[in-house]
Design a protein around this motif. Structure first.
Motif, PDB file in Angstrom:
ATOM      1  N   ILE A  19       0.857  -1.195   0.000  1.00 11.01           N
ATOM      2  CA  ILE A  19       0.000   0.000   0.000  1.00 11.01           C
ATOM      3  C   ILE A  19       0.896   1.250   0.000  1.00 11.01           C
ATOM      4  O   ILE A  19       1.870   1.309   0.757  1.00 11.01           O
ATOM      5  N   ILE A  20       0.588   2.215  -0.883  1.00  8.93           N
ATOM      6  CA  ILE A  20       1.249   3.527  -0.783  1.00  8.93           C
ATOM      7  C   ILE A  20       0.285   4.438  -0.029  1.00  8.93           C
ATOM      8  O   ILE A  20      -0.780   4.784  -0.550  1.00  8.93           O
ATOM      9  N   PHE A  21       0.624   4.792   1.184  1.00  6.47           N
ATOM     10  CA  PHE A  21      -0.268   5.594   2.023  1.00  6.47           C
ATOM     11  C   PHE A  21      -0.105   7.069   1.675  1.00  6.47           C
ATOM     12  O   PHE A  21       0.993   7.617   1.729  1.00  6.47           O
ATOM     13  N   ARG A  22      -1.214   7.720   1.321  1.00  8.37           N
ATOM     14  CA  ARG A  22      -1.194   9.152   0.972  1.00  8.37           C
ATOM     15  C   ARG A  22      -1.513   9.933   2.240  1.00  8.37           C
ATOM     16  O   ARG A  22      -2.662  10.017   2.667  1.00  8.37           O
ATOM     17  N   ARG A  59     -10.902  11.222   8.848  1.00  2.63           N
ATOM     18  CA  ARG A  59     -10.337  12.274   7.991  1.00  2.63           C
ATOM     19  C   ARG A  59     -11.404  13.082   7.270  1.00  2.63           C
ATOM     20  O   ARG A  59     -11.152  14.223   6.880  1.00  2.63           O
ATOM     21  N   GLU A  96      -9.526  -0.831   1.384  1.00  5.79           N
ATOM     22  CA  GLU A  96      -8.298  -1.268   0.698  1.00  5.79           C
ATOM     23  C   GLU A  96      -7.539  -2.242   1.612  1.00  5.79           C
ATOM     24  O   GLU A  96      -6.926  -3.183   1.156  1.00  5.79           O
ATOM     25  N   TYR A  97      -7.635  -2.001   2.914  1.00  7.92           N
ATOM     26  CA  TYR A  97      -7.052  -2.929   3.894  1.00  7.92           C
ATOM     27  C   TYR A  97      -8.085  -3.137   4.996  1.00  7.92           C
ATOM     28  O   TYR A  97      -8.423  -2.240   5.740  1.00  7.92           O
ATOM     29  N   LEU A 121     -10.182  10.946   0.849  1.00  9.67           N
ATOM     30  CA  LEU A 121      -9.641  10.066  -0.191  1.00  9.67           C
ATOM     31  C   LEU A 121     -10.630   8.987  -0.591  1.00  9.67           C
ATOM     32  O   LEU A 121     -11.335   8.441   0.256  1.00  9.67           O
ATOM     33  N   ALA A 123     -10.500   5.287  -2.269  1.00  9.06           N
ATOM     34  CA  ALA A 123      -9.649   4.170  -2.691  1.00  9.06           C
ATOM     35  C   ALA A 123     -10.565   3.167  -3.400  1.00  9.06           C
ATOM     36  O   ALA A 123     -10.874   3.337  -4.580  1.00  9.06           O
ATOM     37  N   LEU A 151      -7.563   7.548  -5.707  1.00  4.64           N
ATOM     38  CA  LEU A 151      -6.622   6.520  -6.176  1.00  4.64           C
ATOM     39  C   LEU A 151      -7.300   5.827  -7.360  1.00  4.64           C
ATOM     40  O   LEU A 151      -8.083   4.882  -7.183  1.00  4.64           O
TER      41      LEU A 151
HETATM   42  N1  ADE Z   1      -7.300   4.876   2.780  1.00  5.33           N
HETATM   43  C1  ADE Z   1      -7.421   3.794   1.975  1.00  5.33           C
HETATM   44  N2  ADE Z   1      -6.341   3.660   1.201  1.00  5.33           N
HETATM   45  C2  ADE Z   1      -5.496   4.684   1.526  1.00  5.33           C
HETATM   46  C3  ADE Z   1      -4.228   5.096   1.061  1.00  5.33           C
HETATM   47  N3  ADE Z   1      -3.588   4.413   0.115  1.00  5.33           N
HETATM   48  N4  ADE Z   1      -3.665   6.199   1.603  1.00  5.33           N
HETATM   49  C4  ADE Z   1      -4.314   6.892   2.570  1.00  5.33           C
HETATM   50  N5  ADE Z   1      -5.506   6.544   3.042  1.00  5.33           N
HETATM   51  C5  ADE Z   1      -6.103   5.452   2.531  1.00  5.33           C
END
Ligand code: ADE
Ligand code: PRP
Length: 172
Positions: A19-22, A59, A96-97, A121, A123, A151
């Protein structure tokens, strides 16, 4: 001043491998990027007719409340299960997770109200799909959904085909 997207911090392999966390904490802590983020999200709804902003924990609260305040609207929090004290409606969804259950107070949306959903965000789109279902169940009408980031590779929009969606920053 830098572009807004330059303030987002991308952390590989968080909270899981692959996972790339933004990360928006870097956007929030700088006064210029905080203003850019709120203003650019707000601009997408400033001319539309709506009654109330809905935002998911946690968030979605950060961006939803200042935008509701600026546009002179109320804010309805969507919370993870077990946090709201009065009668609720609830919905389970996949992320996503992992997976989660979200709740809204039954009296938070009045039948016929026009709703804008705001989150940081999109996802997979699972969170917002669940919230759209809850708003419909309460008799509300979702007129727009606004994100700071999208994403695109996770195709979250496919779950929300009938809705008007805006994302300020897009990642492939
Ligand atoms: N929530 C779900 N996926 C994410 C991601 N890749 N980055 C930040 N928040 C998220
Ligand atoms: C994150 C993010 C969105 C959601 C997006 O929230 O803030 O709400 O995931 O994922 P999806 O499009 O796959 O549903 P999270 O549930 O991690 O909670 P947090 O804001 O409290 O960190």
């Amino acid at each position: 001043m830098k572009n807004l997207e330059e303030y987002v911090r991308s952390i590989p392999n968080f909270p899981e491998e692959g996972i790339i966390f933004r990360d928006i904490t870097s956007v929030l802590q700088d006064k210029d990027s905080l203003k850019l983020a709120i203003d650019q999200m707000q601009d997408t709804i400033k001319d539309i007719d709506f009654d109330i902003v809905v935002g998911p924990e946690s968030r979605g609260f950060i961006f939803g409340v200042p935008i509701a305040y600026n546009l002179n609207k109320g804010f309805v929090p969507v919370r993870k299960k077990g946090k709201l004290p009065c009668e609720t409606v609830e919905m389970e969804y996949d992320l996503e997770y992992g997976s989660a259950v979200v709740e809204m107070h039954k009296d938070s949306i009045k039948p016929g109200q026009k709703v804008v959903i705001i989150d940081d965000l999109i996802a997979t789109g699972g969170t917002i799909e669940a919230i759209v279902k809850l708003i419909k169940q309460l008799g509300g009408e979702v007129v727009k959904i606004v994100f700071l980031m999208e994403l695109e590779g996770l195709n979250g929009r496919d779950k929300l085909k009938d809705y008007d969606i805006e994302a300020v920053i897009k990642y492939e």
